[in-house]
Write a protein that holds these residues in place. Structure first.
Motif, PDB file in Angstrom:
ATOM      1  N   ARG A   1      -3.709   5.030 -11.596  1.00  0.00           N
ATOM      2  CA  ARG A   1      -3.599   3.454 -11.496  1.00  0.00           C
ATOM      3  C   ARG A   1      -2.927   3.212 -10.094  1.00  0.00           C
ATOM      4  NH1 ARG A   1       1.289   0.486 -12.752  1.00  0.00           N
ATOM      5  NH2 ARG A   1       2.045   2.384 -14.082  1.00  0.00           N
ATOM      6  N   TYR A   2      -1.942   3.820  -9.753  1.00  0.00           N
ATOM      7  CA  TYR A   2      -1.357   3.545  -8.322  1.00  0.00           C
ATOM      8  C   TYR A   2      -2.095   3.712  -7.316  1.00  0.00           C
ATOM      9  CZ  TYR A   2       3.458   3.510 -10.821  1.00  0.00           C
ATOM     10  OH  TYR A   2       4.386   2.849 -11.796  1.00  0.00           O
ATOM     11  N   ALA A   3      -2.574   4.841  -7.358  1.00  0.00           N
ATOM     12  CA  ALA A   3      -3.713   5.213  -6.303  1.00  0.00           C
ATOM     13  C   ALA A   3      -4.776   4.289  -5.921  1.00  0.00           C
ATOM     14  CB  ALA A   3      -4.340   6.503  -6.683  1.00  0.00           C
ATOM     15  N   ASP A   4      -5.324   3.747  -7.091  1.00  0.00           N
ATOM     16  CA  ASP A   4      -6.401   2.769  -7.266  1.00  0.00           C
ATOM     17  C   ASP A   4      -5.989   1.564  -6.781  1.00  0.00           C
ATOM     18  OD1 ASP A   4      -8.236   4.678  -7.925  1.00  0.00           O
ATOM     19  OD2 ASP A   4      -8.318   3.960  -9.915  1.00  0.00           O
ATOM     20  N   LYS A   5      -4.650   1.225  -6.945  1.00  0.00           N
ATOM     21  CA  LYS A   5      -4.314  -0.278  -6.381  1.00  0.00           C
ATOM     22  C   LYS A   5      -3.971  -0.125  -4.934  1.00  0.00           C
ATOM     23  CE  LYS A   5       0.001  -3.048  -6.815  1.00  0.00           C
ATOM     24  NZ  LYS A   5       1.111  -3.394  -7.497  1.00  0.00           N
TER      25      LYS A   5
ATOM     26  N   ALA B   1      -5.825  -1.613   0.315  1.00  0.00           N
ATOM     27  CA  ALA B   1      -5.834  -1.108   1.755  1.00  0.00           C
ATOM     28  C   ALA B   1      -7.134  -1.566   2.200  1.00  0.00           C
ATOM     29  CB  ALA B   1      -5.581   0.478   1.962  1.00  0.00           C
ATOM     30  N   GLY B   2      -8.499  -1.547   1.543  1.00  0.00           N
ATOM     31  CA  GLY B   2      -9.530  -1.591   2.003  1.00  0.00           C
ATOM     32  C   GLY B   2      -9.852  -0.736   3.060  1.00  0.00           C
TER      33      GLY B   2
ATOM     34  N   VAL C   1       0.675  -1.082  -0.148  1.00  0.00           N
ATOM     35  CA  VAL C   1      -0.037   0.076   0.152  1.00  0.00           C
ATOM     36  C   VAL C   1       0.822   1.314   0.042  1.00  0.00           C
ATOM     37  CG1 VAL C   1      -1.778   1.428   1.221  1.00  0.00           C
ATOM     38  CG2 VAL C   1      -1.894  -1.244   0.911  1.00  0.00           C
ATOM     39  N   TRP C   2       1.906   1.041   1.009  1.00  0.00           N
ATOM     40  CA  TRP C   2       2.708   2.464   0.695  1.00  0.00           C
ATOM     41  C   TRP C   2       3.537   2.611  -0.510  1.00  0.00           C
ATOM     42  CZ3 TRP C   2       7.829   4.147   0.358  1.00  0.00           C
ATOM     43  CH2 TRP C   2       8.218   5.445   0.745  1.00  0.00           C
ATOM     44  N   VAL C   3       4.163   1.671  -0.949  1.00  0.00           N
ATOM     45  CA  VAL C   3       4.827   1.887  -2.175  1.00  0.00           C
ATOM     46  C   VAL C   3       3.879   2.334  -3.449  1.00  0.00           C
ATOM     47  CG1 VAL C   3       5.833   0.435  -4.257  1.00  0.00           C
ATOM     48  CG2 VAL C   3       6.553   0.174  -1.823  1.00  0.00           C
ATOM     49  N   ALA C   4       2.662   1.793  -3.554  1.00  0.00           N
ATOM     50  CA  ALA C   4       1.676   2.223  -4.512  1.00  0.00           C
ATOM     51  C   ALA C   4       1.198   3.706  -4.220  1.00  0.00           C
ATOM     52  CB  ALA C   4       0.405   1.388  -4.526  1.00  0.00           C
TER      53      ALA C   4
ATOM     54  N   LEU D   1      -2.195   4.539   2.712  1.00  0.00           N
ATOM     55  CA  LEU D   1      -3.543   4.870   1.991  1.00  0.00           C
ATOM     56  C   LEU D   1      -3.692   6.587   1.931  1.00  0.00           C
ATOM     57  CD1 LEU D   1      -6.405   4.625   1.265  1.00  0.00           C
ATOM     58  CD2 LEU D   1      -7.032   4.112   3.360  1.00  0.00           C
ATOM     59  N   LEU D   2      -3.237   7.201   2.937  1.00  0.00           N
ATOM     60  CA  LEU D   2      -3.179   8.657   2.795  1.00  0.00           C
ATOM     61  C   LEU D   2      -2.582   9.083   1.507  1.00  0.00           C
ATOM     62  CD1 LEU D   2      -3.935  11.104   4.629  1.00  0.00           C
ATOM     63  CD2 LEU D   2      -1.814  11.255   5.667  1.00  0.00           C
ATOM     64  N   ASN D   3      -1.319   8.523   1.284  1.00  0.00           N
ATOM     65  CA  ASN D   3      -0.542   8.970   0.085  1.00  0.00           C
ATOM     66  C   ASN D   3      -1.409   8.834  -1.270  1.00  0.00           C
ATOM     67  OD1 ASN D   3       1.763   9.755   1.343  1.00  0.00           O
ATOM     68  ND2 ASN D   3       2.876   7.685   1.318  1.00  0.00           N
ATOM     69  N   ALA D   4      -2.052   7.599  -1.187  1.00  0.00           N
ATOM     70  CA  ALA D   4      -2.788   7.327  -2.331  1.00  0.00           C
ATOM     71  C   ALA D   4      -4.086   8.295  -2.565  1.00  0.00           C
ATOM     72  CB  ALA D   4      -3.246   5.724  -2.089  1.00  0.00           C
TER      73      ALA D   4
END
Length: 363
Positions: free
Chosen positions: A207-211, A216-217, A185-188, A224-227
């Protein structure tokens, strides 16, 4: 290795081809014209600060991206130094005591702090050296997790979105092999924020954000905050204002849930760092609320985080340009970047200045 005379000749030739006056380089480098004349004739060596000044002057005059010039100018001086550091670190690791996973975690945490305080240029060589060693140390899920996070940060130090995406994709593979959901989750999420904040490669940012959001669910985390922040910016860049604001509301809910502390590292989100991201988001939207977030950054930002002061000043320049004073906004942004030492500047800051220059009132 390139000699001083060869390097000076190359600098002089490229400056003249770009139509740049020596006085402009002297101003950016904070050196006298006579000093730079000696550099161009091989009587003095070009320091990294001088190379960066030539790079900036030529970039501004030719509208070339910073990444297109680094290899030709700074590379001649910096590449041998980087290669030496990578080789030294690699052989030291091979010949000495092998670091443990906890040793690597401590090293990565230090780099995360250095990245925040000093920027990409400072940490790039050390990260490259670490990755050269880590590629031979993948013997546990923990080491894959360390490698994945290192790759994601390294992607932020590269010369443009295309190369960064290559590293983010590699980091995603390493993260999957770590068998650790938080790492994935952190990497994406970090990739999504990097590209979304820069307004670059929007499809990849989404794409990365949605992944990350899917992985994270319902579990709140810094990843998740990053995304979500990256997705909000990407949606803003696409003109999807309502969706961006809805996503930002989700950002604030996650932030409240994770309750970050004040530790300044790339793996943590003290309040002032959230405010920096909010400042640009609302500036891009043309929302006066940006001024509130900017005031919060000014109030809570640690004094040594000077790069982020420049970020916010560029956000103010963007607002000024979009409000109708285009010339004033550009000049404000240029002055803000000029005030920051060259070794602390980043691709993100140059792209932000380009965004101001590309903006028009009423957009």
């Amino acid at each position: 290795m390139t000699t001083d005379a060869e390097q000076g000749c190359q600098l002089r030739q490229r400056r003249r081809e770009a139509g740049v006056k020596l006085s402009k380089v002297a101003r950016l480098a904070q050196r006298s014209e006579s000093h730079l004349t000696n550099v161009e004739h091989g009587r003095r060596s070009a320091t990294p600060e001088i190379l960066s000044a030539y790079e900036r002057a030529i970039r501004e005059s030719t509208d070339m991206r910073r990444r297109d010039i680094v290899t030709g100018l700074a590379g001649a001086l910096l590449a041998p130094q980087a290669t030496s550091e990578i080789l030294r670190t690699g052989f030291t690791s091979r010949l000495g005591a092998r670091p443990t996973g906890d040793d690597w975690e401590e090293q990565l945490d230090g780099l995360g702090r250095s990245y925040m305080a000093d920027g990409a240029t400072v940490v790039q060589t050390q990260l490259a050296a670490d990755l050269a060693v880590l590629q031979h140390a993948q013997d546990s899920p923990q080491m894959w997790s360390i490698t994945a996070r290192s790759m994601a940060i390294y992607g932020k130090t590269t010369k443009g979105p295309s190369e960064a995406i290559e590293w983010y994709d590699l980091a995603a593979v390493a993260a999957h092999r770590s068998q650790d959901r938080d790492t994935e989750v952190w990497v994406a999420g970090r990739a999504a924020l990097a590209l979304g904040y820069e307004g670059a490669a929007t499809p990849s940012a989404l794409r990365y954000a949605d992944k990350a959001i899917t992985l994270a669910g319902a579990t709140p985390s810094a990843g998740l905050l990053n995304a979500l922040m990256g997705k909000a910016h990407a949606l803003t860049t696409r003109g999807l204002t309502n969706e961006a604001l809805d996503t930002w509301d989700h950002v604030l809910r996650v932030y409240d849930a994770i309750s970050p502390d004040d530790q300044v590292t790339d793996f943590n989100y003290p309040y002032w760092r959230l405010c920096v991201v909010a400042s640009l988001l609302h500036a891009r939207l043309g929302d006066p609320e940006a001024e509130y977030w900017q005031a919060e950054v000014d109030k809570y930002r640690p004094a040594n985080m000077v790069r982020f002061k420049t970020h916010v000043e560029l956000h103010r320049g963007l607002m000024l340009a979009r409000s109708g004073d285009y010339r004033g906004g550009v000049e404000y942004g240029e002055a803000a970047l000029d005030a920051l030492p060259v070794d602390k500047r980043s691709q993100s800051l140059y792209l932000m200045l380009d965004e101001i220059k590309a903006s028009k009132a009423g957009r």
